[in-house]
Write a protein that holds these residues in place. Structure first.
Motif, short mmCIF file in Angstrom:
data_model
loop_
_atom_site.label_atom_id
_atom_site.label_comp_id
_atom_site.label_asym_id
_atom_site.label_seq_id
_atom_site.Cartn_x
_atom_site.Cartn_y
_atom_site.Cartn_z
N TRP A 152 0.81 -1.23 0.00
CA TRP A 152 0.00 0.00 0.00
C TRP A 152 0.84 1.27 0.00
O TRP A 152 0.29 2.35 -0.11
N PRO A 177 2.54 1.15 -4.86
CA PRO A 177 1.86 2.28 -5.52
C PRO A 177 2.79 3.45 -5.83
O PRO A 177 2.63 4.12 -6.86
N SER A 178 3.79 3.69 -4.96
CA SER A 178 4.73 4.77 -5.24
C SER A 178 5.59 4.44 -6.47
O SER A 178 5.90 5.34 -7.29
#
Length: 523
Positions: free
Chosen positions: A200, A204-205
């Motif tokens: 999470w 995503p980064s």
């Protein structure tokens, strides 16, 4: 004032505001963060003497005050208008100022030369923690900043609601599978935050810096090569935007939820725990005490894994829409109400028959002293007043020359606040010697028969008696065998006090029993 005492609020020092370092701040220009050479210079200046140190402290205080005023009135989001300044001044008059703590108020020390030196402030914590007082502009700015950044909490709350209300059944079943694995293998619990950080935060980064190509079918997704997009950051919602007002809406609803939960707890939980009904609260206390003792003894025998597994599955299944329909249906609510009423009836019957609360009210004995003054011209004793103190010759009030305080009539003597009379009338204390000895009263003569008056001795006789007593003690270093020590108080009948005359006051002690009475709002 009673409402302020019953409400729950932080009446201690203000909640701290932490100063966290940021890369956007100009650290080299920060006057509070000196270099090594600056610290050496400060050490040399401190070695020169306390006079230069005090001047530096005063200069730094003045600079901090100027900086705080500049930040408050002219910089950033907390810039004040004329109206804000007026409201701030008005609120400073309404809100009482904070009390100075003992450490800050009692800061006068001697510097070894008879001069008083103010206590130096510890600035180590002020570099990281600030405790500002209430300010309308600061409150408004902090609310806007908080509302712009609180959206992440509402998103998390909304996703939890979707998870436990089976909005997406596959996600709920996946959660139950992971929860079951954690219950059966608890040593995997430290892996949960690591997995959350990976899936999470990190992934995503990375995907944000390496976005997939366009939807053109001729290109295949590839994450090779240098990043082609800027890194992602969680940005605050701009003011006056839709997201800003959505956060304000959710914040409003959250405050209403908390207020309703607080009121419901006061309505349904507090009556059973605040001993408004002592029978029910006593039963609850005994049950909790028994469970606590049993947990100390047998908690190791409880299969906590199975308990946690069943509790988690049951709580999640109860959130299913079909289960909610059955529970919240009129038939289900009526059956639940009937069972609760039956349980309450059994509990009340058990309390009325098995919980016995027949303790008597707390009783104590109070005293009053009847004082009379002697008139040499008529050779009579005049009733003077009834006082709480015996007004003996060596009492502080007699030495200071103050008048005796009390009431003139017996009927005006009232019980202490919160107490009521248990006996119908006052009783004379016949053991006058006992209360004189307990109070270590000197310079009096006691009647052991009759009306039990305790008389003052003349002032010169008291001084003579004290001098004789000290003379006997100093001779030989103490009492020798066959030698009688002169009593300090002179109140042995037939002793030294006999034939010395009497003073202007006499008193005797009256006692009466009181019992604690319940307050007017006892239910």
């Amino acid at each position: 004032m009673d409402d302020e005492q019953s409400s729950v609020a932080n009446r201690d020092e203000a909640i701290p505001v932490f100063r966290l370092p940021s890369q956007q701040e100009s650290e080299p220009n920060d006057p509070t963060l000196g270099s090594a050479s600056a610290s050496d210079a400060d050490a040399d200046a401190h070695a020169e003497g306390q006079q230069h140190d005090g001047a530096r402290e005063r200069l730094r205080d003045h600079a901090q005050k100027v900086k705080s005023k500049w930040d408050e009135y002219g910089v950033g989001q907390t810039r004040q208008s004329l109206q804000d300044r007026f409201l701030t001044g008005l609120m400073s008059r309404i809100v009482p100022p904070e009390e100075v703590s003992e450490d800050e108020g009692d800061g006068d020390n001697n510097d070894g030369m008879g001069r008083k030196e103010g206590k130096r402030k510890d600035r180590r914590s002020s570099e990281y923690v600030d405790r500002p007082n209430f300010s309308i502009p600061l409150m408004s700015a902090n609310f806007r900043r908080f509302n712009a950044r609180v959206g992440v909490l509402f998103v998390l709350e909304n996703r939890l609601i979707h998870l436990f209300t089976w909005k997406h059944p596959t996600a709920t079943l996946s959660f139950l599978a992971a929860f079951t694995l954690l219950c059966l293998q608890p040593y995997l619990l430290p892996v949960v935050p690591l997995i959350g950080t990976l899936f999470w935060v990190m992934i995503p980064s990375f995907l944000a810096r390496h976005p997939p190509p366009t939807t053109d079918g001729r290109f295949e997704s590839s994450y090779l090569g240098p990043p082609i997009a800027p890194p992602s950051r969680v940005k605050p919602a701009p003011e006056m935007s839709k997201d800003f007002f959505r956060n304000m809406r959710d914040l409003q609803n959250s405050m209403e939820d908390f207020s309703r939960l607080h009121d419901v707890a006061n309505e349904y939980v507090t009556p059973y725990t605040n001993f408004s009904d002592e029978g029910v609260s006593s039963l609850l206390f005994m049950c909790l005490f028994g469970v606590t003792c049993s947990a100390f003894i047998a908690s190791g025998l409880v299969p906590w894994r199975a308990v946690a597994l069943l509790a988690g599955w049951l709580a999640t299944i109860l959130g299913h829409p079909e289960a909610q329909k059955v529970i919240l249906s009129p038939k289900g609510l009526s059956q639940l109400g009937q069972r609760l009423e039956t349980l309450a009836t059994h509990i009340l019957n058990f309390v009325s028959y098995d919980i016995i609360l027949d303790e008597r009210s707390e009783a104590r004995q109070v005293e009053i002293f009847e004082l009379q003054k002697y008139h040499p011209y008529s050779d009579t004793w005049e009733s003077w007043l009834f006082s709480c103190s015996p007004y003996d010759p060596l009492s502080p009030s007699r030495i200071a020359g103050d008048r005796a305080k009390g009431t003139q009539f017996f009927e005006d003597v009232s019980p202490p606040p919160g107490w009521s009379w248990k006996d119908k009338k006052w009783i004379l204390d016949l053991f006058s010697r006992d209360w004189v000895e307990q109070r270590m009263i000197h310079g009096v003569e006691i009647e052991t028969e009759g009306e039990r008056w305790v008389y003052d001795l003349p002032k010169d006789k008291v001084e003579q008696l004290a001098g004789a007593s000290s003379h006997v003690k100093s001779k030989g270093g103490g009492r020798s065998k066959g030698t009688r020590e002169i009593p300090k108080s002179g109140w042995e009948e037939g002793g030294v006090a006999e034939g010395m005359g009497r003073g202007d006051w006499r008193r005797r002690r009256w006692v009466r029993t009181v019992e604690r009475r319940p307050s007017a709002d006892v239910g």
